[in-house]
Design a protein around this motif. Structure first.
Motif, short mmCIF file in Angstrom:
data_model
loop_
_atom_site.label_atom_id
_atom_site.label_comp_id
_atom_site.label_asym_id
_atom_site.label_seq_id
_atom_site.Cartn_x
_atom_site.Cartn_y
_atom_site.Cartn_z
N ARG A 64 0.85 -1.22 0.00
CA ARG A 64 0.00 0.00 0.00
C ARG A 64 0.87 1.25 0.00
O ARG A 64 0.58 2.23 -0.68
CB ARG A 64 -0.92 0.01 1.22
N TYR A 65 1.97 1.19 0.79
CA TYR A 65 2.86 2.35 0.85
C TYR A 65 3.47 2.63 -0.52
O TYR A 65 3.46 3.77 -1.00
CB TYR A 65 3.97 2.12 1.89
N LEU A 66 3.95 1.57 -1.17
CA LEU A 66 4.61 1.77 -2.45
C LEU A 66 3.63 2.27 -3.51
O LEU A 66 3.97 3.15 -4.31
CB LEU A 66 5.27 0.46 -2.91
N SER A 67 2.38 1.76 -3.46
CA SER A 67 1.44 2.23 -4.49
C SER A 67 1.02 3.69 -4.21
O SER A 67 0.83 4.47 -5.14
CB SER A 67 0.23 1.30 -4.60
N TRP A 68 0.95 4.03 -2.92
CA TRP A 68 0.64 5.43 -2.59
C TRP A 68 1.79 6.33 -3.02
O TRP A 68 1.59 7.37 -3.65
CB TRP A 68 0.41 5.56 -1.08
N LEU A 69 3.03 5.89 -2.74
CA LEU A 69 4.21 6.68 -3.09
C LEU A 69 4.31 6.83 -4.61
O LEU A 69 4.64 7.90 -5.12
CB LEU A 69 5.47 6.00 -2.53
N GLY A 70 3.96 5.73 -5.31
CA GLY A 70 3.96 5.78 -6.77
C GLY A 70 3.03 6.88 -7.27
O GLY A 70 3.37 7.66 -8.16
N GLY A 71 1.84 6.94 -6.67
CA GLY A 71 0.88 7.99 -7.02
C GLY A 71 1.43 9.37 -6.72
O GLY A 71 1.34 10.29 -7.54
N VAL A 72 2.05 9.51 -5.52
CA VAL A 72 2.59 10.81 -5.09
C VAL A 72 3.64 11.30 -6.09
O VAL A 72 3.64 12.46 -6.49
CB VAL A 72 3.19 10.70 -3.67
N LEU A 73 4.51 10.38 -6.51
CA LEU A 73 5.59 10.77 -7.43
C LEU A 73 5.04 11.23 -8.77
O LEU A 73 5.68 11.99 -9.49
CB LEU A 73 6.59 9.62 -7.60
N GLN A 74 3.83 10.74 -9.12
CA GLN A 74 3.22 11.20 -10.37
C GLN A 74 2.31 12.41 -10.14
O GLN A 74 1.52 12.78 -11.02
CB GLN A 74 2.41 10.07 -10.99
N GLY A 75 2.37 12.97 -8.93
CA GLY A 75 1.58 14.16 -8.65
C GLY A 75 0.15 13.85 -8.25
O GLY A 75 -0.69 14.74 -8.15
N ASP A 76 -0.16 12.55 -7.99
CA ASP A 76 -1.52 12.19 -7.59
C ASP A 76 -1.50 11.80 -6.12
O ASP A 76 -1.09 10.70 -5.77
CB ASP A 76 -2.01 11.01 -8.45
N LEU A 77 -1.93 12.73 -5.26
CA LEU A 77 -1.93 12.45 -3.83
C LEU A 77 -3.26 11.89 -3.36
O LEU A 77 -3.48 11.70 -2.17
CB LEU A 77 -1.59 13.73 -3.03
N GLY A 78 -4.17 11.65 -4.30
CA GLY A 78 -5.44 11.02 -3.93
C GLY A 78 -6.55 12.03 -3.76
O GLY A 78 -6.38 13.24 -3.94
N ARG A 79 -7.72 11.52 -3.39
CA ARG A 79 -8.94 12.30 -3.33
C ARG A 79 -9.64 12.02 -2.00
O ARG A 79 -9.68 10.88 -1.55
CB ARG A 79 -9.84 11.81 -4.47
N SER A 80 -10.17 13.05 -1.36
CA SER A 80 -10.90 12.86 -0.10
C SER A 80 -12.15 12.04 -0.34
O SER A 80 -12.90 12.32 -1.27
CB SER A 80 -11.29 14.22 0.47
N PHE A 81 -12.38 11.05 0.52
CA PHE A 81 -13.62 10.27 0.35
C PHE A 81 -14.82 11.06 0.84
O PHE A 81 -15.95 10.74 0.52
CB PHE A 81 -13.51 8.92 1.08
N ARG A 82 -14.57 12.13 1.63
CA ARG A 82 -15.69 12.88 2.19
C ARG A 82 -16.19 13.98 1.25
O ARG A 82 -17.38 14.21 1.14
CB ARG A 82 -15.29 13.54 3.51
N THR A 83 -15.26 14.70 0.64
CA THR A 83 -15.68 15.87 -0.12
C THR A 83 -15.49 15.68 -1.62
O THR A 83 -15.98 16.47 -2.40
CB THR A 83 -14.86 17.10 0.30
#
Lengths: 316, 513
Positions: A64-83
């Motif tokens: 999970r860490y590596l896939s999150w870091l992979g996203g971060v390195l491509q400028g994708d830090l994810g999306r809030s599930f709330r908003t």
């Protein structure tokens, strides 16, 4: 100098990786479960299992860490599930508020701390010096939330000079923006000036005992010129360091101050994310703030090297 | 026959002595159109797209009551009155309700409001593919049909005598959104809501102000006075109150945990404290399938060991109102005898002694300062009676799933303020219900619950619900600590604030003197 900068930049890489790993671990180790948070009252075992599968929460933590870091390195830090907002959207909306707050607070702290340090150093050991050093020591132990509430009580509730809470963007109305910013910035400045004053004061006292100062005195230069020109510049090196160290403290203080004064900054975003278990936002904000802090310190290091040639040539 | 006549749910207004409560009386002809109001809420509103946010909290309700309309609204006596629906009619068995809709209503984006638009809202929330947390709140509704433009038919799984009252407040499942808007805006709809309500969203700065402006085409615009509503999240209770004192905001949300501010405001002639004594209560459920709570003596002992007055003093300066049944002062269920167990420490000690084994158990507590404080107070009461409670702090979101999976010995819960006790009482106590947390089954209790939900005669229903309260209190499967009380504090100039049903502060029809 270029070599020096490159070497320091290389140091940044492991530090930033460590920041990202710690951020991820802290968010993962918080009590509670993201699947439960999202499902709420519908968290039947089947629903939870299905959602955990969908979100990859059933994968091992390193994956999970590596896939999150992979996203971060491509400028994708994810999306809030709330908003539904992306981390970058949420942060870019709020960053200007926090930066303005910290800049004003730092300026305020310097405006209080530097003159006091100069006066105390010039009359070191005198009654004013002793009184101010004691006051500074006392101010260091006053918690931010207490000074915030006291300031609100006097200036907003009793005197009605300044607003207690709220915010107007600088671009919309600069005068109103500053009115809203005075109390929060002052609250943070009150926590910061003692350290600035104490460090600069002791530095100045040491500088004032240097031979070249005695020479300047013997030449008959004005005391004020000696203090502000000959003594302040060499002493301000330490001030640069202190300012760098203070950034971390300012970020911590901003979280409290933004909550009390209802400023829509990064600190509020962080608190909201913690309270609602919005892990995506939480991880993203902590990572960006951590990286920002590391980079700011890097800049301070560079500044230091510019001010003092001994450092970049490794003689310090 | 009109349902309004049938379901005479008359909530009576009580003025609590010593509270100086100003309940919003509606003076005639004092309304002044124009001006604006600024409201201080507790938290940032995450948004309005029900698929994203799942549930509207108190802050979102204030905004949604201005942006959206619902089918009905509750008057000051707790009776449903027309809003988007003009009239309604139940079937004989109360499992089908037919609503006739108001013609000519349009959403803020020009989309016409009709039965099909309403059905689209409902279907979107009910659709399992959307995985909406809100679906839980419409699980009693099997489907919604739109036989023609202005007729809406609700088909329920279980009978509901008071259904029109239950769809009255602007919650996530009652507020009606424009289908055009959510289809065209996609992810952006969450922060750009479109309803038929008296106010239109003008601007919204994240973490800061939300500005609403009066809807010039509103079907009931003569009863809407402010030109503009500004909503601000002010998370810190002290500075929120200071903002009201300094005149930056006209009204603030508050609760009994900032009792100091409420008590200060009650003494201040420039401020008005709006109090709504709601129905429902803060409650706790024993898991009766696990030791030591499989023994009635232990359960009764713990309930008798409580001292609610002292507890109220400790946590809210005495503002919290002790509860001895699940209905509360805001409910039309009034019992001569609700069967409450006495608060008697000696009896509690004797029962535990009689039980003969050490009483040790864990209680779930939310990992918040409030949760811990309440947990510690209860721990002390029970220690005096000879029982050892260990506090298990968990995240707020963990409590529902732990409760549904029965992974607890004692858990906090809440019975919220609704216009009718049926929904919550039935799901909390009927044998086999997922929310029947006590794991307790009793044919007599089931019979009373079944009877109360299909009876139209209010007095007979009151008899049923009081019998239910006596039975639960005697068996001590759940216990109640405090009633739900909802607060708002405003400048004394603000008038026309309706009762805060379900804790909703609705300023959309208020005005300033």
């Amino acid at each position: 100098m270029a070599f020096f900068v490159a070497r320091r930049l290389l140091y940044l890489v492991p530090v930033l990786i460590a920041v990202s790993l710690l951020t991820f671990l802290i968010a993962s180790l918080l009590p509670g479960d993201l699947a439960y948070t999202i499902l709420g009252d519908q968290a039947t075992p089947e629903n939870v299992a299905a959602l955990r599968r969908d979100m990859g929460l059933d994968q091992p933590i390193w994956w999970r860490y590596l896939s999150w870091l992979g996203g971060v390195l491509q400028g994708d830090l994810g999306r809030s599930f709330r908003t539904g907002q992306t981390v970058l959207q949420a942060v870019s909306e709020r960053l200007p508020v926090s930066i303005e707050l910290m800049l004003l607070a730092q300026l305020g702290a310097l405006a209080i701390g530097v003159p006091l340090a100069i006066v105390c150093a010039a009359r070191s050991g005198g009654p004013f010096d002793r009184f101010m050093t004691g006051t500074a020591f006392g101010m260091l132990s006053v918690p931010t939330f207490l000074s915030a509430i006291l300031l609100i009580y006097f200036f907003a509730v009793e005197l009605r000079w300044l607003p207690a809470t709220g915010y107007v963007p600088f671009g919309e109305d600069p005068a109103a923006n500053l009115r809203f910013m005075v109390l929060p910035a002052l609250t943070l400045a009150l926590a910061e000036w003692p350290s600035i004053m104490r460090v600069l004061r002791s530095d100045m006292i040491a500088t004032l005992q240097e031979d070249y100062i005695s020479l300047a005195k013997a030449k008959g230069l004005k005391a004020s010129r000696i203090l502000f020109v000959h003594a302040l510049k060499p002493s301000s090196l330490t001030l640069v360091t202190i300012t760098g160290i203070n950034i971390g403290r300012l970020i911590g203080g901003a979280v409290i101050v933004e909550t009390i004064f209802a400023l829509p900054g990064i600190g509020r975003l962080l608190i909201g994310a913690i309270l609602t278990r919005d892990l995506i936002i939480l991880q993203g904000v902590v990572l960006l703030v951590g990286a920002g802090f590391v980079i700011m310190n890097f800049v301070v290091d560079m500044l230091y090297a510019v001010l003092d040639p001994r450092i970049r040539h490794g003689h310090a | 026959m009109k349902a309004g006549i049938r379901s005479g749910a008359l909530a009576r207004i009580f003025l609590v002595a010593g509270f100086g409560v100003a309940l919003s009386a509606m003076p005639a002809n004092a309304q002044k159109p124009g001006g604006s109001i600024s409201v201080g809420l507790e938290i940032d509103i995450p948004g309005f797209d029900v698929l994203k946010v799942g549930v509207y909290d108190a802050a979102a309700l204030t905004a949604s009551s201005a942006l959206f309309d619902t089918l009905t609204t509750l008057d000051a006596n707790g009776k449903p009155q027309p809003k988007l629906a003009l009239s309604w009619e139940p079937s004989e068995d109360f499992k089908m309700w037919t609503f006739k809709l108001r013609p000519g209503v349009k959403f803020h984006d020009g989309t016409p409001f009709n039965a099909a638009a309403f059905k689209a809202n409902f279907d979107r929330q009910k659709d399992p593919a959307n995985k909406c947390r809100c679906a839980f709140y419409i699980s009693n509704v099997n489907n919604v049909q739109a036989p023609d433009e202005l007729t809406l038919v609700y088909n329920l799984n279980d009978p509901s005598v008071n259904f029109p009252s239950l769809v009255s407040y602007a919650s996530q499942t009652n507020a009606v959104h424009s289908p055009t808007a959510w289809k065209t805006k996609g992810d952006e709809y969450n922060r750009n809501p479109v309803g038929t309500g008296p106010y239109i969203l003008k601007s919204w700065t994240a973490g800061d102000r939300m500005i609403l402006e009066k809807n010039p085409d509103y079907w009931d615009k003569d009863k809407v006075y402010f030109d503009r509503i500004t909503l601000k999240p002010l998370p810190d209770a002290q500075s929120r109150f200071a903002s009201l004192q300094s005149g930056e905001v006209d009204l603030i949300w508050d609760d009994e945990y900032s009792a100091d501010n409420i008590q200060k405001a009650q003494k201040d002639s420039k401020l008005t404290v709006h109090t709504y004594l709601g129905s429902g209560a803060q409650v706790y459920a024993f898991n009766t399938k696990v030791a030591p709570f499989d023994d009635i003596r232990v359960r009764q002992a713990l309930v008798m060991a409580l001292d609610r007055k002292k507890m109220s003093q400790a946590i809210t300066n005495g503002l919290s109102r002790p509860a001895s049944n699940p209905y509360g002062d805001g409910s039309w269920v009034k019992c001569k005898d609700d069967g409450a167990l006495p608060e008697d420490l000696e009896k509690a000690k004797a029962l535990i002694k009689d039980y003969g084994k050490p009483v040790e158990f864990k209680m779930l507590v939310t990992a918040t300062p409030r949760g811990r404080m309440v947990g510690q107070v209860l721990q002390q009461f029970w220690k005096r009676a000879g029982a050892n409670m260990e506090i298990e702090q968990v995240d707020q979101a963990t409590i529902p799933p732990r409760a549904f999976m029965r992974q607890f010995q004692l858990t906090p819960w809440r019975i919220v303020d609704l216009a009718d006790p049926d929904i919550q009482m039935y799901s909390n106590f009927k044998t086999g219900s997922p929310v029947a947390l006590a794991n307790y089954s009793n044919p007599e209790l089931d019979k009373l619950l079944d009877h109360a939900r299909v009876t139209a005669d209010t007095n007979k229903r009151i008899d049923d619900y009081c019998a239910i309260s006596r039975l639960i209190n005697k068996e001590a499967i759940w216990f109640w600590t405090f009633q739900n009380t909802y607060y708002a504090i405003s400048t004394a100039k603000l008038k026309g604030l309706p009762k805060m049903y379900s804790g909703m502060i609705d300023v959309s029809r208020a005005w300033k003197e």
